[in-house]
Design an enzyme around this catalytic site. Sequence first.
Site, PDB file in Angstrom:
ATOM      1  N   ARG A   3     -19.592  -1.655  23.082  1.00  0.00           N
ATOM      2  CA  ARG A   3     -20.720  -0.917  23.654  1.00  0.00           C
ATOM      3  C   ARG A   3     -22.038  -1.681  23.474  1.00  0.00           C
ATOM      4  O   ARG A   3     -23.084  -1.094  23.239  1.00  0.00           O
ATOM      5  CB  ARG A   3     -20.815   0.494  23.057  1.00  0.00           C
ATOM      6  CG  ARG A   3     -19.562   1.330  23.257  1.00  0.00           C
ATOM      7  CD  ARG A   3     -19.282   1.568  24.749  1.00  0.00           C
ATOM      8  NE  ARG A   3     -18.004   2.254  24.932  1.00  0.00           N
ATOM      9  CZ  ARG A   3     -16.848   1.650  25.254  1.00  0.00           C
ATOM     10  NH1 ARG A   3     -16.819   0.331  25.448  1.00  0.00           N
ATOM     11  NH2 ARG A   3     -15.742   2.327  25.417  1.00  0.00           N
ATOM     12  N   SER A   8     -18.282  10.596  26.637  1.00  0.00           N
ATOM     13  CA  SER A   8     -18.092  10.460  25.194  1.00  0.00           C
ATOM     14  C   SER A   8     -19.439  10.249  24.505  1.00  0.00           C
ATOM     15  O   SER A   8     -20.199   9.357  24.865  1.00  0.00           O
ATOM     16  CB  SER A   8     -17.163   9.278  24.918  1.00  0.00           C
ATOM     17  OG  SER A   8     -16.915   9.161  23.542  1.00  0.00           O
ATOM     18  N   GLU A  34     -23.029   7.013  20.927  1.00  0.00           N
ATOM     19  CA  GLU A  34     -22.871   6.023  22.001  1.00  0.00           C
ATOM     20  C   GLU A  34     -23.971   6.212  23.024  1.00  0.00           C
ATOM     21  O   GLU A  34     -24.417   5.263  23.658  1.00  0.00           O
ATOM     22  CB  GLU A  34     -21.502   6.210  22.644  1.00  0.00           C
ATOM     23  CG  GLU A  34     -21.192   5.258  23.768  1.00  0.00           C
ATOM     24  CD  GLU A  34     -19.787   5.438  24.303  1.00  0.00           C
ATOM     25  OE1 GLU A  34     -19.620   5.440  25.544  1.00  0.00           O
ATOM     26  OE2 GLU A  34     -18.852   5.582  23.495  1.00  0.00           O
TER      27      GLU A  34
END
EC number: 1.3.1.98
Length: 292
Positions: free
Chosen positions: A165, A215, A285
């Site tokens: 990420r 998410s 995230e």
Amino acid sequence: MKIAQGLIQKKQEIAPYAYTQAGGVTDYLAIPTSIADLTALLDWAKQESLPVYVFGRLSNLVVRSGGLRGLVILTTELKAVRQENNQLLAQAGCDIIWLAALARDKSLTGLEWSAGIPGSVGGAVFMNAGAYGGQADMVVSSVLAVMPDLSLRTFTKDELAFGYRHSVFQENGGVIVQVTFDLAPGDQQAIQGKMDQVNLARANKQPLSWPSNGSVFKRPTGYFAGKLIMDAGLQGTRVGGVEVSKKHAGFMVNVDQGTGNDYEDLIHLVQAKVFEEYQVRLEPEVRILGDR
């Protein structure tokens, strides 16, 4: 550099543009239709000493209820794509879902994993998005970006500093404008079959009927965020209009006119409870920006 008349709008709500349907007002908002317009906007903001935020589909972002100061640029109209042999060169605002479908139509394989990701090409590279065994760094070969000095620079794959990420653009201030995807010839039916599998898995596991960011947390080493949240008994927990999904504990859904502050407060509540129960620190995230 001249800015097209009417391109900059004052005092615009973020919520209508965001996947979460939440977010306060920004001082200025602009949606450029060319790289030249984008560069002119960056130049104007620099001359006015304004902070600048560049987003695609706002699908991995929480904007607090107090909104954003400065200029918000949305790249959604920068969506041209061209093919060069087995490569697709896509502008940053192109929907990654649409690009995956285009690759299928051209019998090119490599983007099936992204068939259900609700974001833009630029956002997928910025966050090194991934799902179902695929990830941006597996298919991206180069990126064209406007740098803080307004120069255009091409980054090779080795210069992109891809990680989990993560990409170099989270540190260098560059604005992604075009991405080159290295794909491979494939069978159209087989490609469609993989995309169907991905979309079926999403539909079965994820709360797609509610606005969300997907998410919320990164995967902690040795654990799954969703399982930790579920085991902590947090599914259905609500702050304001935002709730930990009863279908997938890794998601937070906007069930009743939730705000950016609701999202942030629920994130902190979940982090605290999971740490209390399991001594595991969940790292978001999603990005959280703006004034309270």
